[in-house]
Design a protein around this motif. Structure first.
Motif, PDB file in Angstrom:
ATOM      1  N   ILE A 224      20.455  14.933   5.434  1.00 17.66           N
ATOM      2  CA  ILE A 224      20.784  13.469   5.827  1.00 17.66           C
ATOM      3  C   ILE A 224      22.215  12.151   5.716  1.00 17.66           C
TER       4      ILE A 224
ATOM      5  N   GLU B 290      22.825   6.590   8.505  1.00 18.92           N
ATOM      6  CA  GLU B 290      21.539   6.594   8.348  1.00 18.92           C
ATOM      7  C   GLU B 290      20.591   5.863   7.199  1.00 18.92           C
ATOM      8  N   VAL B 291      21.671   6.167   5.889  1.00 20.64           N
ATOM      9  CA  VAL B 291      21.466   5.345   5.252  1.00 20.64           C
ATOM     10  C   VAL B 291      21.455   3.425   4.841  1.00 20.64           C
TER      11      VAL B 291
ATOM     12  N   GLY C  43      16.538   9.849  -0.063  1.00 19.37           N
ATOM     13  CA  GLY C  43      17.637   9.632   0.922  1.00 19.37           C
ATOM     14  C   GLY C  43      16.453  10.232   2.221  1.00 19.37           C
ATOM     15  N   ASP C  44      15.887  10.959   1.985  1.00 19.60           N
ATOM     16  CA  ASP C  44      15.290  11.352   3.733  1.00 19.60           C
ATOM     17  C   ASP C  44      13.942  10.062   3.412  1.00 19.60           C
TER      18      ASP C  44
ATOM     19  N   THR D   7      16.015   7.240   4.518  1.00 20.75           N
ATOM     20  CA  THR D   7      16.258   6.782   6.320  1.00 20.75           C
ATOM     21  C   THR D   7      15.319   7.121   6.834  1.00 20.75           C
ATOM     22  N   ASN D   8      13.722   6.742   6.985  1.00 24.78           N
ATOM     23  CA  ASN D   8      12.492   6.765   7.780  1.00 24.78           C
ATOM     24  C   ASN D   8      11.799   5.738   6.919  1.00 24.78           C
TER      25      ASN D   8
END
Length: 348
Positions: free
Chosen positions: A164, A168-169, A101-102, A105-106
């Protein structure tokens, strides 16, 4: 070349435990039919109390919630039939869900990279467990309990108390967790396909039947030329891969993820496997029974919510089912031992 080497005993068929195959197969079928009957009765009674329980949305929610547990139960089955256990799967799911997830999202990466990353992380975790158990000879309980805490700690270190957010996903990942094809949600479909593939492999291939040979009698399997270390390593690797896939699907299903979201799931997975007829001492059981066990445990949780019963009772009921399943396995083992003693006495 010795006589043993010249005439290698054939590995037992899946679920037979290498002994009285007819008796064990009958018991396993009875166990799986019992679980199915319990599911039907549970659903029927709950529907009578609350007709909305069996609505299209209610049924879909049950299968969606069971999908991740089924995946983990399939991987755990491979480990348990070899007389081992993997307590790190819940932590692996949490680590994968947050890290993937991190990452997504980045970055600009989507579904394919997310799945590959999740499976890769799970494979590394499984590989570590497998190497320590199979090649270093460390007891599986000690190894996987240790990696459970190591992975938990790593997960909390990476998360730093953050979470998360579903907003943002990437939508492609969320669509995997909540979308459908021809009205069938993706998650249950993925779980069923994985279950069928693993079940077919265990039954149709000699290398698959060797997992059961190891669990039935490691010494006999060694004398038969079964590559025990390699098979145990493969079992842990497969469990890790499926845990990695489950972690990615967790992210896709819920979107919002905190550190260690699947805490405590390792015991739920073991319960699903054992309740589903996979003997904790190895050598007996099927992935189909484990999947039914996972579905039963998930349905119990949904029933308690619908009936507005304290969630504490879910843990109590699962614990009771686990005790009953282990007791049943013990009774089967004692019965089988008596059958074999009588057979040996007649042929002696």
């Amino acid at each position: 070349m010795t006589a043993i080497a010249e005439h290698k005993p054939a590995p037992p068929k899946p679920g037979t435990g290498g002994g009285d195959g007819g008796f064990i197969d009958l018991v396993l079928r009875f166990r799986e039919l019992t679980i199915l009957a319990a599911l039907i009765v549970l659903v029927a009674v709950t529907t009578a109390v609350n007709p909305r329980f069996l609505s299209a949305q209610g049924v879909e929610d049950i299968f969606l919630n069971a999908s991740i547990l089924v995946l983990l139960a399939v991987g755990q089955t491979l480990v348990v039939v070899t007389r081992n256990i993997d307590l790190s799967v819940g932590s692996t799911v949490g680590l994968v869900a947050f890290v993937v997830g991190d990452f997504v999202t980045n970055s600009d990466h989507g579904l394919v990279v997310a799945v590959a990353l999740g499976v890769g992380i799970g494979a590394v975790c499984g590989l570590v467990n497998g190497l320590l158990v199979s090649f270093c000879g460390v007891p599986a309980l000690v190894v996987t309990l240790g990696t459970l805490y190591v992975i938990q700690g790593l997960n909390h270190y990476i998360a730093h108390g953050e979470q998360i957010s579903a907003a943002e996903v990437p939508q492609s990942i969320l669509d995997l967790g909540n979308g459908a094809i021809l009205g069938v949600p993706y998650l249950p479909l993925i779980s069923v396909v994985v279950m069928l593939l693993v079940g077919y492999y265990l039954r149709a291939y000699s290398s698959g039947r060797e997992f059961y040979a190891i669990g039935s009698s490691p010494e006999a399997a060694r004398l038969a030329g079964v590559p025990i270390r390699r098979r145990v390593l493969t079992a842990y690797l497969a469990s890790g891969v499926l845990a990695g896939l489950a972690g990615t699907l967790w992210l896709a299903r819920f979107g919002t993820v905190i550190a260690d979201p699947a805490k405590g799931w390792e015991l739920k997975v073991v319960a699903a496997v054992v309740v589903g007829g996979v003997a904790i001492v190895g050598g007996v059981g099927t992935v189909y029974g484990a999947a039914l066990g996972a579905l039963l445990i998930t349905t119990i949780g949904s029933v308690l919510v619908v009936l507005k019963i304290n969630s504490f009772w879910q843990e109590a009921i699962v614990g009771l089912l686990l005790l009953l399943a282990i007791s049943a396995d013990r009774l089967v083992a004692l019965r089988l031992a008596r059958v074999l003693r009588k057979r040996n006495a007649r042929h002696g």
